[in-house]
Scaffold this active site. Sequence first.
Site, PDB file in Angstrom:
ATOM      1  N   THR A 132      51.153  33.279  33.181  1.00  0.00           N
ATOM      2  CA  THR A 132      52.168  33.916  34.017  1.00  0.00           C
ATOM      3  C   THR A 132      53.192  34.649  33.170  1.00  0.00           C
ATOM      4  O   THR A 132      53.430  34.295  32.005  1.00  0.00           O
ATOM      5  CB  THR A 132      52.893  32.847  34.868  1.00  0.00           C
ATOM      6  N   ASP A 133      53.833  35.648  33.773  1.00  0.00           N
ATOM      7  CA  ASP A 133      54.928  36.339  33.084  1.00  0.00           C
ATOM      8  C   ASP A 133      56.184  35.474  32.990  1.00  0.00           C
ATOM      9  O   ASP A 133      57.101  35.786  32.217  1.00  0.00           O
ATOM     10  CB  ASP A 133      55.256  37.668  33.779  1.00  0.00           C
ATOM     11  N   GLU A 134      56.237  34.384  33.720  1.00  0.00           N
ATOM     12  CA  GLU A 134      57.450  33.559  33.729  1.00  0.00           C
ATOM     13  C   GLU A 134      57.697  32.872  32.388  1.00  0.00           C
ATOM     14  O   GLU A 134      58.810  32.417  32.113  1.00  0.00           O
ATOM     15  CB  GLU A 134      57.393  32.531  34.868  1.00  0.00           C
ATOM     16  N   TYR A 158      58.185  24.601  35.529  1.00  0.00           N
ATOM     17  CA  TYR A 158      56.893  25.279  35.693  1.00  0.00           C
ATOM     18  C   TYR A 158      56.595  26.201  34.522  1.00  0.00           C
ATOM     19  O   TYR A 158      55.550  26.100  33.870  1.00  0.00           O
ATOM     20  CB  TYR A 158      56.859  26.063  37.003  1.00  0.00           C
ATOM     21  N   LYS A 162      53.682  26.064  31.517  1.00  0.00           N
ATOM     22  CA  LYS A 162      52.702  27.135  31.283  1.00  0.00           C
ATOM     23  C   LYS A 162      52.834  27.682  29.856  1.00  0.00           C
ATOM     24  O   LYS A 162      51.837  28.006  29.214  1.00  0.00           O
ATOM     25  CB  LYS A 162      52.861  28.245  32.307  1.00  0.00           C
TER      26      LYS A 162
END
Length: 352
Positions: A132-134, A158, A162
């Site tokens: 993810t870009d997060e 989260y 990741k």
Amino acid sequence: MILVTGGAGFIGANFVLDWLAESGEPVVNLDKLTYAGNLETLQSLQGDARHVFVQGDICDRALVDALLHEHRPRAIVHFAAESHVDRSIHGPGEFVRTNVEGTFTLLEAARAYWGDMAEPAKAGFRFLHVSTDEVYGSLAPDAPAFTETHPYEPNSPYSASKAASDHLVRAWHHTYGLPVVTTNCSNNYGPYQFPEKLIPLMMVNALAGKALPIYGDGMNVRDWLYVTDHCSAIRTVLAGGRLGETYNVGGWNEMPNISIVKTICAILDELRPSDDGPYERLLTYVTDRPGHDRRYAIDARKIERELGWRPAESFESGIRKTVQWYLDNPTWIANVQSGAYREWVSKQYAAG
């Protein structure tokens, strides 16, 4: 044959459907079937010998080893993850277990399996990690978009979990030579998305005449990627991505949340008008969530430059397809909305 983890979730199930439609190559689909896993999404594959579904946990090393030994996949495409930021704030432990320990278990199983493979199969094996870009944190309004070399600055349980999994994948390549590729995608939307995420939640609530909860001032910006575009990007990276490399996958669609919701309202006003008036009447601002990242933006030039991939859908075409799908599939929506889900939404989006 390939092994897909998390193939009954939103992106994973769309990928399985897309993969079989585009390539026809058989899939072993390993999914734990937590609240967000839904076999109804894969109903069209019932009786299809190309799709082997196995309910199980990616943390179960013996199970993963057995699947690899039995089916001899040429690749592992790893979607399985706890993925909702709000849930990670309420219960981070499950995110660490699935996203970190689960990825570790898969990497170790893949390493043992790959190490015993004979050539040329060994040279062709791939472990594709979907992230993810997060993991990159939050961008200022005028900052350049995330590139693959942007520092990792995760701000939620989260995204931290990741980020940890991304680092493990990188380390297993550099330490052990495992042939990995990683993709970091922006916010996905489209058919079959569990209605805890912004777009399906707004659809479900609007059609029920319920409040449309908007965090803070609604100006948090995300880059929106139609899910089948994401699926095509993963196929492209699996086929041609350079080993050990990361590819950012984005839709080139930066938009604030409030604009997304107002767009949904406008399409619903056109396609399913309410007797009570425009759907924007339901907009309700609620207390922002802790540590809410202000802006994400993906620079997807590397995947275009190296592999020739660009998204096929504009936001305008993708969101219209998405709204129409939710209008056309009320049974699917009703079946995923259990009592526990409704209680969670009520708790999470209490107006304040």
